[in-house]
Design an enzyme around this catalytic site. Structure first.
Site, PDB file in Angstrom:
ATOM      1  CB  CYS A 138      36.378  -7.618 -10.594  1.00 55.27           C
ATOM      2  SG  CYS A 138      36.333  -6.101 -11.608  1.00 55.27           S
ATOM      3  CB  CYS A 153      38.551  -9.106 -13.246  1.00 50.52           C
ATOM      4  SG  CYS A 153      38.193  -7.838 -14.413  1.00 50.52           S
ATOM      5  CB  CYS A 183      34.005  -5.502 -13.722  1.00 53.27           C
ATOM      6  SG  CYS A 183      35.123  -5.528 -15.252  1.00 53.27           S
ATOM      7  CB  CYS A 217      35.445  -9.962 -14.991  1.00 53.95           C
ATOM      8  SG  CYS A 217      34.769  -9.215 -13.672  1.00 53.95           S
TER       9      CYS A 217
HETATM   10 ZN   LIG Z   1      36.446  -7.092 -13.745  1.00 48.80          ZN
END
Ligand SMILES: [Zn+2]
Length: 236
Positions: free
Chosen positions: A77, A81, A108, A111
């Site tokens: 991330c 995030c 992810c 994000c």
């Molecule tokens: Zn994330």
């Protein structure tokens, strides 16, 4: 059961990166090795406090400066995030997204550390699909937050804003719809049907069913059986 939670504790980092970490733990004072670490992932024990704080605070100011991977989910991330705070010992720091990909972490979906962010509706659709597929198992807000990589609070608010109902209310709707189908289409007992749609507690199932449809599961079944030619007026 919670399929996606902590199912497998995996080796944080593979092959070449592993040796870097081992070297680091062995000897912090070797300048050559410290240099190697700056280029590679930083293991949990060595996550600098300001980076850890950025992760916990979802600090947007650190976006682009580093990425963090979580070994329990193998997802990485941006610092900003709004995922649930990971355990510190599960966190790895990467300077570039490519390093995380090389270490076999997945970006992810929320994000999008490798590209543009996922639109809110698509993100909520992931949660909705998960519920549609897992209504027969226990589905908690925490589970949903984990699979969508969000905080429970943020997920709850966004889901309700886009869907008009809370995640929990949606889970209940899906379960009641499936229960109705089984009541109409099978001869299974009420308890069996409750269990098959994720509600092992039969009295809870009956109460919820009545609350949502205005009649008990037995009454609904009888009503459907006697009105097969004319079920327009019964709640669906
Ligand atoms: Zn994330």
């Amino acid at each position: 059961m919670n399929h996606l939670d902590h199912g497998t504790e995996v080796n944080p980092i593979k092959s070449n990166t592993k040796s870097i970490i081992t070297d680091h733990n062995k000897d912090d004072h070797n300048a050559q090795e410290v240099k190697a670490i700056v280029r590679g992932p930083i293991p949990a024990a060595a996550v600098p406090d300001h980076m850890w704080q950025a992760v916990i605070a979802n600090d947007r100011a650190y976006d682009g400066q580093f990425f963090y991977g979580v070994t329990s989910t193998r997802i990485f991330c941006r610092p900003s995030c709004k995922s649930r705070p990971p355990k510190k010992e599960h966190v790895f720091i990467f300077q570039h997204a490519e390093q995380a990909l090389q270490a076999e972490f997945r970006p992810c979906k929320r994000c999008k550390p490798t590209g543009v962010r996922l639109p809110e509706q698509e993100w909520i659709d992931i949660v909705k699909t998960y519920i549609d597929d897992h209504y027969a198992s226990p589905v908690t807000l925490n589970t949903l937050a984990d699979i969508s990589h969000s905080s429970p609070y943020h997920l709850q608010r966004t889901f309700k804003r886009l869907m008009g109902i809370s995640p929990n209310a949606y889970v209940q709707e899906v379960r009641i719809q499936h229960a109705k189908e089984r009541l109409r289409g099978t001869k299974e007992s009420i308890a069996d049907i409750g269990a098959k749609v994720g509600m092992d507690n039969v009295s809870y199932f009956v109460t919820l069913f009545k609350q949502k449809t205005g009649m008990t599961p037995s009454a609904y079944r009888e009503n459907k059986a006697s009105n097969t030619m004319n079920d327009v007026c019964t709640p669906d």
